[in-house]
Enzyme design. Structure first.
Site, PDB file in Angstrom:
ATOM      1  N   ARG A  43     -34.917 -44.191  29.697  1.00 29.24           N
ATOM      2  CA  ARG A  43     -34.369 -42.992  29.200  1.00 29.24           C
ATOM      3  C   ARG A  43     -33.217 -43.473  28.345  1.00 29.24           C
ATOM      4  NH1 ARG A  43     -38.218 -40.747  30.510  1.00 29.24           N
ATOM      5  NH2 ARG A  43     -38.502 -39.057  31.989  1.00 29.24           N
ATOM      6  N   HIS A  90     -40.763 -41.683  21.474  1.00 27.91           N
ATOM      7  CA  HIS A  90     -40.875 -41.239  23.045  1.00 27.91           C
ATOM      8  C   HIS A  90     -42.477 -41.139  23.162  1.00 27.91           C
ATOM      9  CE1 HIS A  90     -38.952 -39.410  26.912  1.00 27.91           C
ATOM     10  NE2 HIS A  90     -39.936 -40.128  26.915  1.00 27.91           N
ATOM     11  N   GLU A 110     -32.958 -36.458  21.463  1.00 29.21           N
ATOM     12  CA  GLU A 110     -34.742 -36.344  20.978  1.00 29.21           C
ATOM     13  C   GLU A 110     -34.892 -34.946  20.453  1.00 29.21           C
ATOM     14  OE1 GLU A 110     -37.165 -37.961  24.018  1.00 29.21           O
ATOM     15  OE2 GLU A 110     -36.092 -40.067  23.915  1.00 29.21           O
TER      16      GLU A 110
END
Length: 322
Positions: free
Chosen positions: A232, A280, A261
């Site tokens: 993360r 991601h 993000e």
């Protein structure tokens, strides 16, 4: 009448096409805004969180929902004190671990074999032979002893990389060869960082792991070290990492997750040659969405039959409310 299931998506007007498969067995009710969510929350017993950026549960609570399934390994989108006390939470364990391990290995090979340099020279039509590094004999430190961290460690060891893995506490566990392996405790992080060529972050984001890699930890890394984050974004102090990279230590970073993000266009990380930015997607393989829907439906069949659910997550242990 088919049972109703609440589905949190990014856009309720245009849900992902893979979710159409739900309609064979269920009546999906798609929500993306607090207003849409609250309007049906009183009638919902099951919530499928497809949009991992949703804040609906944090902002509005779980209502009368008894079971939440997240389309991910991480459950931060639903990890609140109220959920921990009253809701069963499951995740998509088993689908993402191997692809993420492959991404980590590819990242190590990319740096060790100088593929970035080869691509740059190809564009410039430069013929420049240079030796590259072997990965056998490298030392990797994997932070996170869950399914992802263990799968990464197994794959890296198969290539000859020496792997140390860090969990919450130090312990010995049986290995595949009938012996035992040490899982180091998080309190040993500073001791292990200076010897690592590749530092792989695969831990969940909790109160204990937020900002795990900051100025002090970056200063302990080898100048030649390679930091890889598939856990993360909040595990790393991003500003401190940018400063450290500008100073040349660690030498490189491969980042699949970020504090914000999508990564903002103004972030210096975009333009750093020693940084590989991945949006991601380390776990995303072709067909993964269809497989994720099927995994949820298999668990829903258990739910209807009154059988124990698979992939239950202890949200209380994460302590990430807020």
């Amino acid at each position: 009448m088919k049972p109703m299931v609440l589905v949190a998506v990014a856009d309720a007007a245009e849900p992902p096409p893979e979710l159409a498969r739900l309609e064979r067995d269920l009546t999906p009710h798609y929500v993306s805004t607090p207003e849409e969510y609250r309007a049906v929350l009183a009638d919902a017993k099951v919530l499928l969180v497809w949009d991992l950026q949703t804040k609906l549960v944090h902002e509005c609570g779980p209502g009368k929902v008894e079971w939440i399934h997240t389309n991910s390994l991480g459950v931060n989108a639903v990890a609140t004190a109220e959920v921990a006390d009253s809701v069963t939470v499951t995740n998509t364990q088993g689908l993402f671990e191997q692809p993420m391990a492959e991404f980590v290995l590819a990242s190590i090979l990319y740096r060790a074999k100088g593929l970035d340099r080869l691509l740059a020279h190809q564009r410039g039509k430069v013929w420049d032979q240079q030796p590259t590094s072997r990965i056998a004999g490298r030392r990797a430190l994997v932070v996170g002893a869950g399914g992802v961290g263990r799968t990464i460690a197994e794959l890296l060891r198969a290539t000859g990389i020496d792997v140390a893995i860090i969990g919450r506490t130090r312990r010995e566990e049986p290995d595949a060869r009938g012996g035992t392996r040490v899982v180091h405790g998080i309190d040993e992080l500073h001791e292990l960082l200076p010897g690592a060529d590749d530092i792989v972050l695969a831990a969940p984001l909790t109160e204990a792991t937020r900002g795990l890699i900051g100025l002090a930890e970056l200063a302990l890394m080898k100048q030649s070290a390679h930091l890889i984050n598939v856990g993360r974004g909040g595990l790393v102090d991003e500003a401190a990492l940018i400063d450290a990279l500008r100073c040349g230590a660690p030498a490189a970073a491969t980042l699949d997750v970020f504090a914000q993000e999508p990564l903002p266009p103004e972030s210096p990380l975009w333009e750093m040659e020693q940084v590989l930015v991945s949006p991601h997607q380390s776990a995303d393989t072709i067909g993964w969405r269809d497989a994720a829907v099927e995994l949820f439906l298999e668990n829903y069949a258990r739910h209807r039959a009154g059988e124990p659910l698979s992939n239950v997550v202890n949200v209380g242990a994460l302590r990430v409310d807020g």
